[in-house]
Design a protein around this motif. Structure first.
Motif, PDB file in Angstrom:
ATOM      1  N   ILE A   2       0.854  -1.181   0.000  1.00  0.00           N
ATOM      2  CA  ILE A   2       0.000   0.000   0.000  1.00  0.00           C
ATOM      3  C   ILE A   2       0.890   1.231   0.000  1.00  0.00           C
ATOM      4  N   GLN A   3       0.562   2.180  -0.849  1.00  0.00           N
ATOM      5  CA  GLN A   3       1.232   3.475  -0.834  1.00  0.00           C
ATOM      6  C   GLN A   3       0.239   4.526  -0.383  1.00  0.00           C
ATOM      7  N   LEU A   4       0.708   5.433   0.477  1.00  0.00           N
ATOM      8  CA  LEU A   4      -0.165   6.441   1.076  1.00  0.00           C
ATOM      9  C   LEU A   4       0.371   7.830   0.789  1.00  0.00           C
ATOM     10  N   VAL A   5      -0.515   8.731   0.402  1.00  0.00           N
ATOM     11  CA  VAL A   5      -0.122  10.107   0.104  1.00  0.00           C
ATOM     12  C   VAL A   5      -1.078  11.051   0.821  1.00  0.00           C
ATOM     13  N   GLU A   6      -0.543  11.832   1.761  1.00  0.00           N
ATOM     14  CA  GLU A   6      -1.346  12.795   2.507  1.00  0.00           C
ATOM     15  C   GLU A   6      -1.403  14.147   1.781  1.00  0.00           C
ATOM     16  N   SER A   7      -2.460  14.870   2.038  1.00  0.00           N
ATOM     17  CA  SER A   7      -2.601  16.226   1.528  1.00  0.00           C
ATOM     18  C   SER A   7      -3.528  16.992   2.458  1.00  0.00           C
ATOM     19  N   GLY A   8      -3.543  18.315   2.277  1.00  0.00           N
ATOM     20  CA  GLY A   8      -4.472  19.142   3.029  1.00  0.00           C
ATOM     21  C   GLY A   8      -3.872  19.916   4.182  1.00  0.00           C
ATOM     22  N   GLY A   9      -2.599  19.717   4.448  1.00  0.00           N
ATOM     23  CA  GLY A   9      -1.966  20.478   5.519  1.00  0.00           C
ATOM     24  C   GLY A   9      -1.779  21.935   5.131  1.00  0.00           C
ATOM     25  N   GLY A  10      -1.370  22.729   6.110  1.00  0.00           N
ATOM     26  CA  GLY A  10      -1.137  24.141   5.835  1.00  0.00           C
ATOM     27  C   GLY A  10      -1.049  24.950   7.105  1.00  0.00           C
ATOM     28  N   LEU A  11      -1.129  26.277   6.922  1.00  0.00           N
ATOM     29  CA  LEU A  11      -1.067  27.219   8.038  1.00  0.00           C
ATOM     30  C   LEU A  11      -2.472  27.733   8.332  1.00  0.00           C
ATOM     31  N   VAL A  12      -2.865  27.686   9.597  1.00  0.00           N
ATOM     32  CA  VAL A  12      -4.196  28.134   9.990  1.00  0.00           C
ATOM     33  C   VAL A  12      -4.102  28.821  11.346  1.00  0.00           C
ATOM     34  N   GLN A  13      -4.995  29.755  11.588  1.00  0.00           N
ATOM     35  CA  GLN A  13      -5.023  30.423  12.892  1.00  0.00           C
ATOM     36  C   GLN A  13      -5.713  29.549  13.924  1.00  0.00           C
ATOM     37  N   ALA A  14      -5.369  29.779  15.166  1.00  0.00           N
ATOM     38  CA  ALA A  14      -6.008  29.051  16.250  1.00  0.00           C
ATOM     39  C   ALA A  14      -7.523  29.227  16.164  1.00  0.00           C
ATOM     40  N   GLY A  15      -8.236  28.127  16.378  1.00  0.00           N
ATOM     41  CA  GLY A  15      -9.683  28.121  16.258  1.00  0.00           C
ATOM     42  C   GLY A  15     -10.181  27.741  14.881  1.00  0.00           C
ATOM     43  N   GLY A  16      -9.277  27.685  13.926  1.00  0.00           N
ATOM     44  CA  GLY A  16      -9.651  27.344  12.568  1.00  0.00           C
ATOM     45  C   GLY A  16      -9.758  25.852  12.331  1.00  0.00           C
ATOM     46  N   SER A  17      -9.972  25.486  11.070  1.00  0.00           N
ATOM     47  CA  SER A  17     -10.176  24.090  10.691  1.00  0.00           C
ATOM     48  C   SER A  17      -9.325  23.727   9.479  1.00  0.00           C
ATOM     49  N   LEU A  18      -8.992  22.454   9.415  1.00  0.00           N
ATOM     50  CA  LEU A  18      -8.337  21.868   8.241  1.00  0.00           C
ATOM     51  C   LEU A  18      -8.878  20.463   8.049  1.00  0.00           C
ATOM     52  N   ARG A  19      -8.857  20.020   6.808  1.00  0.00           N
ATOM     53  CA  ARG A  19      -9.238  18.636   6.511  1.00  0.00           C
ATOM     54  C   ARG A  19      -8.084  17.971   5.786  1.00  0.00           C
ATOM     55  N   LEU A  20      -7.529  16.952   6.428  1.00  0.00           N
ATOM     56  CA  LEU A  20      -6.469  16.178   5.813  1.00  0.00           C
ATOM     57  C   LEU A  20      -7.061  14.997   5.052  1.00  0.00           C
ATOM     58  N   SER A  21      -6.419  14.667   3.943  1.00  0.00           N
ATOM     59  CA  SER A  21      -6.813  13.493   3.164  1.00  0.00           C
ATOM     60  C   SER A  21      -5.610  12.576   3.001  1.00  0.00           C
ATOM     61  N   CYS A  22      -5.884  11.311   2.885  1.00  0.00           N
ATOM     62  CA  CYS A  22      -4.829  10.314   2.659  1.00  0.00           C
ATOM     63  C   CYS A  22      -5.336   9.370   1.574  1.00  0.00           C
ATOM     64  N   ALA A  23      -4.724   9.468   0.412  1.00  0.00           N
ATOM     65  CA  ALA A  23      -5.101   8.626  -0.716  1.00  0.00           C
ATOM     66  C   ALA A  23      -4.230   7.378  -0.725  1.00  0.00           C
ATOM     67  N   ALA A  24      -4.878   6.229  -0.849  1.00  0.00           N
ATOM     68  CA  ALA A  24      -4.166   4.959  -0.797  1.00  0.00           C
ATOM     69  C   ALA A  24      -4.242   4.231  -2.126  1.00  0.00           C
ATOM     70  N   SER A  25      -3.141   3.612  -2.490  1.00  0.00           N
ATOM     71  CA  SER A  25      -3.136   2.727  -3.640  1.00  0.00           C
ATOM     72  C   SER A  25      -3.001   1.304  -3.123  1.00  0.00           C
ATOM     73  N   GLY A  26      -3.499   0.339  -3.876  1.00  0.00           N
ATOM     74  CA  GLY A  26      -3.431  -1.032  -3.406  1.00  0.00           C
ATOM     75  C   GLY A  26      -4.808  -1.601  -3.150  1.00  0.00           C
ATOM     76  N   ARG A  27      -4.985  -2.864  -3.485  1.00  0.00           N
ATOM     77  CA  ARG A  27      -6.305  -3.473  -3.425  1.00  0.00           C
ATOM     78  C   ARG A  27      -6.760  -3.828  -2.019  1.00  0.00           C
ATOM     79  N   THR A  28      -5.850  -3.786  -1.052  1.00  0.00           N
ATOM     80  CA  THR A  28      -6.210  -4.230   0.299  1.00  0.00           C
ATOM     81  C   THR A  28      -6.631  -3.083   1.210  1.00  0.00           C
ATOM     82  N   PHE A  29      -6.747  -1.868   0.671  1.00  0.00           N
ATOM     83  CA  PHE A  29      -7.080  -0.712   1.512  1.00  0.00           C
ATOM     84  C   PHE A  29      -8.340  -0.945   2.308  1.00  0.00           C
ATOM     85  N   SER A  30      -9.370  -1.454   1.665  1.00  0.00           N
ATOM     86  CA  SER A  30     -10.675  -1.564   2.310  1.00  0.00           C
ATOM     87  C   SER A  30     -10.684  -2.566   3.457  1.00  0.00           C
ATOM     88  N   SER A  31      -9.656  -3.375   3.595  1.00  0.00           N
ATOM     89  CA  SER A  31      -9.586  -4.347   4.689  1.00  0.00           C
ATOM     90  C   SER A  31      -8.674  -3.894   5.815  1.00  0.00           C
TER      91      SER A  31
END
Length: 124
Positions: A2-31
């Motif tokens: 399985i290969q994993l690639v994160e995205s969505g990080g950054g700079l935000v002020q206190a009290g703010g929000s971020l959404r991180l994503s992790c895209a996976a390759s490989g047929r066994t992810f769902s297990s």
């Protein structure tokens, strides 16, 4: 394999929000248990959240409980980390990881595949 690639990080002020994503390759992810960890400068890697293969069970570190939400889409081979009410102490590199077994674990040794990490910086 399985290969994993994160995205969505950054700079935000206190009290703010971020959404991180992790895209996976490989047929066994769902297990796989999937987890998020973070590592701040000079500190050890620490557990943030984890989710079972079905998405039916989630576990959180006490420090993020009530603020962060982990979710997954097996159809999209992606796991997410929604981070709300961010604090300066949440600043770290966030890593996505795929578990070795079927039981949720909070220790890094329970995960066999890791992404490269994405930086999250929360300013005060």
């Amino acid at each position: 394999q399985i290969q994993l690639v994160e995205s969505g990080g950054g700079l935000v002020q206190a009290g703010g929000s971020l959404r991180l994503s992790c895209a996976a390759s490989g047929r066994t992810f769902s297990s796989k248990v999937m987890g998020w960890f973070r590592q701040a400068p000079g500190k050890e890697r620490e557990f943030v959240a984890a989710i079972s293969w079905s998405g039916g069970t989630t576990t959180y570190a006490d420090s993020v409980k009530g603020r962060f939400t982990i979710s997954r889409s097996n159809a999209k081979h992606t796991v997410y980390l929604q981070m709300n009410s961010l604090k300066p102490e949440d600043t770290a590199v966030y890593y996505c990881a795929a578990g070795l077994g079927v039981v949720i674990t909070t220790v890094p040794n329970g995960y066999g595949y890791w992404g490269q990490g994405t930086q999250v910086t929360v300013s005060s």
